[in-house]
Design a protein around this motif. Structure first.
Motif, PDB file in Angstrom:
ATOM      1  N   ALA A 133       3.173   3.816  -5.265  1.00 55.51           N
ATOM      2  CA  ALA A 133       4.524   3.326  -4.986  1.00 55.51           C
ATOM      3  C   ALA A 133       5.026   3.831  -3.636  1.00 55.51           C
ATOM      4  N   SER A 134       4.595   5.028  -3.236  1.00 52.26           N
ATOM      5  CA  SER A 134       5.054   5.609  -1.972  1.00 52.26           C
ATOM      6  C   SER A 134       4.507   4.877  -0.749  1.00 52.26           C
ATOM      7  N   ALA A 135       3.579   3.948  -0.967  1.00 51.48           N
ATOM      8  CA  ALA A 135       2.967   3.243   0.163  1.00 51.48           C
ATOM      9  C   ALA A 135       3.836   2.109   0.679  1.00 51.48           C
ATOM     10  N   SER A 136       4.957   1.834   0.027  1.00 46.84           N
ATOM     11  CA  SER A 136       5.798   0.718   0.454  1.00 46.84           C
ATOM     12  C   SER A 136       7.265   1.106   0.378  1.00 46.84           C
ATOM     13  N   ALA A 137       7.968   0.929   1.494  1.00 42.77           N
ATOM     14  CA  ALA A 137       9.402   1.236   1.535  1.00 42.77           C
ATOM     15  C   ALA A 137      10.231   0.052   2.018  1.00 42.77           C
ATOM     16  N   ASN A 138       9.666  -0.819   2.847  1.00 37.92           N
ATOM     17  CA  ASN A 138      10.360  -2.030   3.291  1.00 37.92           C
ATOM     18  C   ASN A 138       9.321  -3.074   3.681  1.00 37.92           C
ATOM     19  N   TRP A 139       9.775  -4.203   4.215  1.00 45.36           N
ATOM     20  CA  TRP A 139       8.826  -5.302   4.445  1.00 45.36           C
ATOM     21  C   TRP A 139       7.800  -4.986   5.533  1.00 45.36           C
ATOM     22  N   VAL A 140       8.065  -4.027   6.390  1.00 41.31           N
ATOM     23  CA  VAL A 140       7.047  -3.614   7.358  1.00 41.31           C
ATOM     24  C   VAL A 140       5.766  -3.227   6.632  1.00 41.31           C
ATOM     25  N   ASP A 141       5.935  -2.530   5.506  1.00 38.05           N
ATOM     26  CA  ASP A 141       4.765  -2.061   4.760  1.00 38.05           C
ATOM     27  C   ASP A 141       4.018  -3.194   4.082  1.00 38.05           C
ATOM     28  N   GLU A 142       4.703  -4.295   3.781  1.00 35.79           N
ATOM     29  CA  GLU A 142       3.996  -5.442   3.217  1.00 35.79           C
ATOM     30  C   GLU A 142       2.880  -5.890   4.152  1.00 35.79           C
ATOM     31  N   GLU A 143       3.202  -5.964   5.445  1.00 31.91           N
ATOM     32  CA  GLU A 143       2.217  -6.437   6.419  1.00 31.91           C
ATOM     33  C   GLU A 143       1.146  -5.384   6.694  1.00 31.91           C
ATOM     34  N   VAL A 144       1.564  -4.132   6.832  1.00 30.76           N
ATOM     35  CA  VAL A 144       0.588  -3.069   7.090  1.00 30.76           C
ATOM     36  C   VAL A 144      -0.356  -2.911   5.903  1.00 30.76           C
ATOM     37  N   ASN A 145       0.203  -2.913   4.692  1.00 33.63           N
ATOM     38  CA  ASN A 145      -0.626  -2.695   3.505  1.00 33.63           C
ATOM     39  C   ASN A 145      -1.572  -3.854   3.238  1.00 33.63           C
ATOM     40  N   ALA A 146      -1.156  -5.064   3.602  1.00 31.37           N
ATOM     41  CA  ALA A 146      -2.056  -6.207   3.424  1.00 31.37           C
ATOM     42  C   ALA A 146      -3.333  -6.016   4.236  1.00 31.37           C
ATOM     43  N   LYS A 147      -3.181  -5.491   5.440  1.00 28.45           N
ATOM     44  CA  LYS A 147      -4.351  -5.233   6.272  1.00 28.45           C
ATOM     45  C   LYS A 147      -5.192  -4.093   5.695  1.00 28.45           C
ATOM     46  N   LEU A 148      -4.523  -3.046   5.180  1.00 30.51           N
ATOM     47  CA  LEU A 148      -5.258  -1.926   4.592  1.00 30.51           C
ATOM     48  C   LEU A 148      -6.074  -2.384   3.387  1.00 30.51           C
ATOM     49  N   LEU A 149      -5.488  -3.253   2.573  1.00 26.42           N
ATOM     50  CA  LEU A 149      -6.216  -3.758   1.408  1.00 26.42           C
ATOM     51  C   LEU A 149      -7.422  -4.590   1.840  1.00 26.42           C
ATOM     52  N   ALA A 150      -7.230  -5.425   2.861  1.00 25.34           N
ATOM     53  CA  ALA A 150      -8.335  -6.267   3.335  1.00 25.34           C
ATOM     54  C   ALA A 150      -9.475  -5.423   3.882  1.00 25.34           C
ATOM     55  N   LEU A 151      -9.138  -4.312   4.520  1.00 21.89           N
ATOM     56  CA  LEU A 151     -10.168  -3.448   5.108  1.00 21.89           C
ATOM     57  C   LEU A 151     -10.594  -2.317   4.170  1.00 21.89           C
ATOM     58  N   ARG A 152     -10.004  -2.293   2.970  1.00 25.00           N
ATOM     59  CA  ARG A 152     -10.305  -1.269   1.968  1.00 25.00           C
ATOM     60  C   ARG A 152     -10.053   0.141   2.509  1.00 25.00           C
ATOM     61  N   LEU A 153      -8.897   0.297   3.093  1.00 20.93           N
ATOM     62  CA  LEU A 153      -8.479   1.588   3.632  1.00 20.93           C
ATOM     63  C   LEU A 153      -7.361   2.150   2.761  1.00 20.93           C
ATOM     64  N   ALA A 154      -7.562   3.325   2.222  1.00 23.48           N
ATOM     65  CA  ALA A 154      -6.533   3.965   1.425  1.00 23.48           C
ATOM     66  C   ALA A 154      -5.491   4.587   2.352  1.00 23.48           C
ATOM     67  N   PRO A 155      -4.206   4.379   2.093  1.00 23.65           N
ATOM     68  CA  PRO A 155      -3.186   4.985   2.947  1.00 23.65           C
ATOM     69  C   PRO A 155      -3.011   6.462   2.634  1.00 23.65           C
ATOM     70  N   ALA A 156      -2.690   7.223   3.650  1.00 20.85           N
ATOM     71  CA  ALA A 156      -2.348   8.629   3.447  1.00 20.85           C
ATOM     72  C   ALA A 156      -1.002   8.707   2.734  1.00 20.85           C
ATOM     73  N   GLY A 157      -0.771   9.799   2.032  1.00 24.37           N
ATOM     74  CA  GLY A 157       0.514   9.998   1.389  1.00 24.37           C
ATOM     75  C   GLY A 157       1.588  10.348   2.399  1.00 24.37           C
ATOM     76  N   PRO A 158       2.831  10.452   1.962  1.00 21.02           N
ATOM     77  CA  PRO A 158       3.922  10.795   2.890  1.00 21.02           C
ATOM     78  C   PRO A 158       3.705  12.180   3.497  1.00 21.02           C
TER      79      PRO A 158
END
Length: 706
Positions: A223-248
């Motif tokens: 849940a911490s990986a998304s705070a506003n719509w900016v993260d929608e676009e960033v996370n879509a790319k991370l999912l496509a590239l299979r990259l896990a996001p760092a925590g806060p």
């Protein structure tokens, strides 16, 4: 002369369906020279040509190429009676000595089309225009690398003809080791990641991208990986590239990061401790808001805009530079829209000691230089590439370059700036006056001040460059890498890493009145900005552009110099300015700033480039007075703490808090104590404490924003 044996059959790519009479020079013949490499910069496309024969670079100017082929050398390059004996064919097919060797198969379809065109009279009929190129697919992904696939290239012409030109197009990968493309559109993906290639045909260029996952398994986003719509676009790319996001990131890292980014300074230890102790769930958003409304934001972002606009003393007139800097500060303080700022810079006139916005017209002695400056700083495009020839990788033509220069040709660049209407720009291709032109759009009526129309076009929401250029700069400043890199090189062949994100940021920026603060607030409140700098996986360690973790941003020379002063407690005097970020005339600022990699006036420096320090700067940091004199200063923080009898652990902790916004961990504290307190000689202890502070200030953790 070699005997030519024509292949049976019709090549859809090379031979027009209507036969020899339907061969069009611009769209059928000229692209063949690009495919053979004849008009490359290393061959006849160079500024001087080769062996007396010059073509436009990459076929960007078919009219010029036609004249070179048919009219020069008394027409001896074409032989209508014996086309195969034409110099145009005999040399590239190996029939005559040719410095470039055999680049055309004498039995191939390209040689046949050229021969038929010569036999039909070698005319330039302009039967059709190339309107656009379509690459299919324009972007795609493969499950793993290595992998092979194929793209198709379709040319769409003005006569409604659509032609597959995959075999005639020219392909260039941005990284051949990662993505290889053969001459027919065959693609070989060799490495995981996101890669781009350029396709050229008929003087136009487009790009396509290929991605392959960097990680082995799709990540599960918390849940911490998304705070506003900016993260929608960033996370879509991370999912496509299979990259896990760092925590806060932790609170200490966050307050240091955001204070440096928004105010250009280190937070005071007391500020850090209050922030860490605050249990409010909204404290980060509140801190962002407070910084945005602070004088520190105004001062620092005025400095950033002045660097972007390359503020300098025009003709050694410091009063004019001061007026421009003062005007910029007023615009930032009032949260004036970037569109209004840009319009003022383009249109302002008057005494530059009173009207700061007009000073930019005095930066350059010629209108051509001003056109290049305006295109780079306000449009985010490198129009200068179209000075001598049409831009080889973008839409810009010589008409665009010299036409924009003509817009500024009538400006009197004295202390009192005014539009006189006198002055003209010579077009190098025609030898006559260049017509004023809005780049890529339209010519302007002669005799009028074209700056008004240009300013209207530039700041129009329909202009695809203006908002993208500034939104991209702000993103790079906060995130450490631009969505387009370099940030002032927007073009179709340099696509953004996250095109949808850049588009949404640009729209948000425009809808909010082109104001900086709302855009900065949006980005800083995103989960992407709040991430820690430690990659969440081995695959993430290779990520330098997809924002799975925070990127370390080297402090600019000015911010680093101010940080050294703040930590040591020894201020500088920069020609009357207490802080380096307040220096107006960087040509006379302290030599230490230049040694630290300061972006000098007239240089196009981005956030990513401006903080890079070479060997000379690093040696200056290690051995120069900038740091050593402050460390040893009797009235500085270190000697004040020593003088009042503070213990080594207290001194170490104090400097960690000032420099890094965190206390030393137990291992660090014990290590420094062991190094420093193994002597009973007060003078030796002082020397070791000075060495400790020197090492801390030379650490990567201090000199970068993490």
């Amino acid at each position: 002369m070699r005997t030519t044996r024509w292949l049976l059959g019709v090549c859809l790519v090379c031979a027009p369906a209507s036969g020899a009479q339907g061969i069009d020079f611009d769209t059928d013949v000229a692209p063949l020279f690009s495919k053979a490499g004849c008009n490359a910069a290393s061959c006849h496309g160079s500024a001087a040509g080769q062996a007396g024969f010059r073509l436009s670079l990459f076929g960007g100017d078919p009219a010029f190429d036609f004249r070179s082929i048919v009219s020069e050398l008394e027409g001896r390059r074409v032989n209508h009676a014996a086309p195969l004996q034409s110099l145009l064919l005999a040399k590239p097919t190996g029939g005559l000595d040719h410095g470039g060797g055999e680049v055309l198969d004498p039995d191939g379809p390209a040689a046949r089309v050229i021969s038929q065109w010569i036999e039909a009279g070698a005319h330039r009929k302009e039967l059709r225009r190339l309107e656009r190129l379509i690459v299919s697919p324009a972007s795609f992904s493969v499950d793993s690398a290595p992998a092979s696939l194929r793209v198709r290239v379709t040319a769409v012409f003005s006569d409604a003809q659509r032609r597959d030109v995959s075999d005639t197009a020219v392909y260039e990968s941005h990284n051949d080791a990662a993505l290889a493309v053969d001459g027919a559109g065959g693609v070989r993906v060799n490495l995981a990641g996101q890669h781009t290639a350029v396709v050229r045909f008929g003087g136009q260029a487009v790009s396509f991208s290929v991605s392959s996952p960097l990680g082995a398994e799709p990540p599960v986003l918390p849940a911490s990986a998304s705070a506003n719509w900016v993260d929608e676009e960033v996370n879509a790319k991370l999912l496509a590239l299979r990259l896990a996001p760092a925590g806060p990131c932790g609170d200490r890292q966050f307050i240091r990061r955001v204070t440096l980014d928004l105010a250009g300074r280190l937070p005071e230890p007391a500020e850090v401790e209050r922030f860490v102790a605050d249990a409010s769930a909204t404290k980060r958003a509140e801190l962002i808001d407070a910084l945005l409304e602070s004088d520190g934001f105004t001062e620092y972002w005025t400095h950033r805009l002045a660097t972007q606009l390359r503020v300098q003393n025009p003709g050694g007139d410091p009063e004019a530079a001061e007026a421009l800097y003062r005007w910029l500060r007023e615009q930032v303080a009032a949260d004036q829209g970037w569109d209004a700022i840009a319009r003022s810079l383009i249109l302002s006139q008057g005494d530059t000691h009173q009207n700061g916005a007009a000073v930019v017209h005095r930066f350059f002695p010629t209108a051509r230089e001003e056109a290049e400056y305006v295109s780079e700083t306000l449009m985010g495009v490198r129009l200068r590439c179209a000075n001598c020839h049409n831009h080889p990788l973008d839409r810009w033509t010589q008409d665009d370059y010299h036409g924009l220069a003509a817009v500024f040709a009538g400006v009197d660049r004295g202390r009192v700036v005014r539009f006189t209407g006198r002055g003209e720009i010579t077009h190098p291709r025609t030898g006559g006056p260049a017509a004023a032109r809005i780049p890529g759009d339209r010519f302007l009526a002669g005799g009028a001040d074209g700056r008004q129309e240009f300013a209207d076009w530039l700041t129009s929401p329909a202009n695809p460059y203006f908002a993208e250029a500034m939104a991209g700069r702000v993103w790079e400043a906060l995130m450490g890498r631009g969505l387009v890199s370099p940030v002032d090189d927007l073009r179709v062949t340099n696509p953004p890493s996250h095109p949808e994100l850049l588009q949404r940021l640009s729209t948000h920026f425009a809808d909010d009145g082109y104001r900086l603060r709302p855009l900065v607030r949006l980005i800083c409140n995103s989960a992407a900005y709040n991430r820690g700098d430690a990659p969440a996986s081995d695959a993430g360690a290779a990520d330098d552009r997809f924002y799975s973790h925070a990127l370390a941003k080297p402090l600019s020379a000015e911010v680093l110099a101010d940080a050294i002063s703040d930590v040591t407690g020894v201020a500088d005097d920069y020609a009357g300015a207490a802080r380096a970020i307040n220096v107006v005339d960087r040509t006379v600022s302290a030599p230490a700033l230049e040694a630290l990699g300061q972006c000098l006036p007239g240089e196009p420096c981005s956030s990513a480039e401006g903080g890079e320090r070479g060997i000379a700067a690093q040696l200056r940091l290690m051995n120069g007075d900038l740091m050593n004199a402050k460390i040893a200063a009797p009235a500085g923080r270190l000697h004040t703490l020593i003088g009042r009898g503070d213990t080594t652990p207290r001194i170490v902790e104090a400097f960690y808090l000032h420099a890094l916004s965190r206390p030393p961990n137990p291992v660090e504290l014990a290590d420094w104590a062991d190094r420093i307190d193994t002597t009973t000689d007060p003078q030796e202890r002082t020397g070791r404490l000075e060495d400790f502070l020197w090492a801390l200030l030379n650490s990567h953790e201090f000199s970068a924003n993490h």
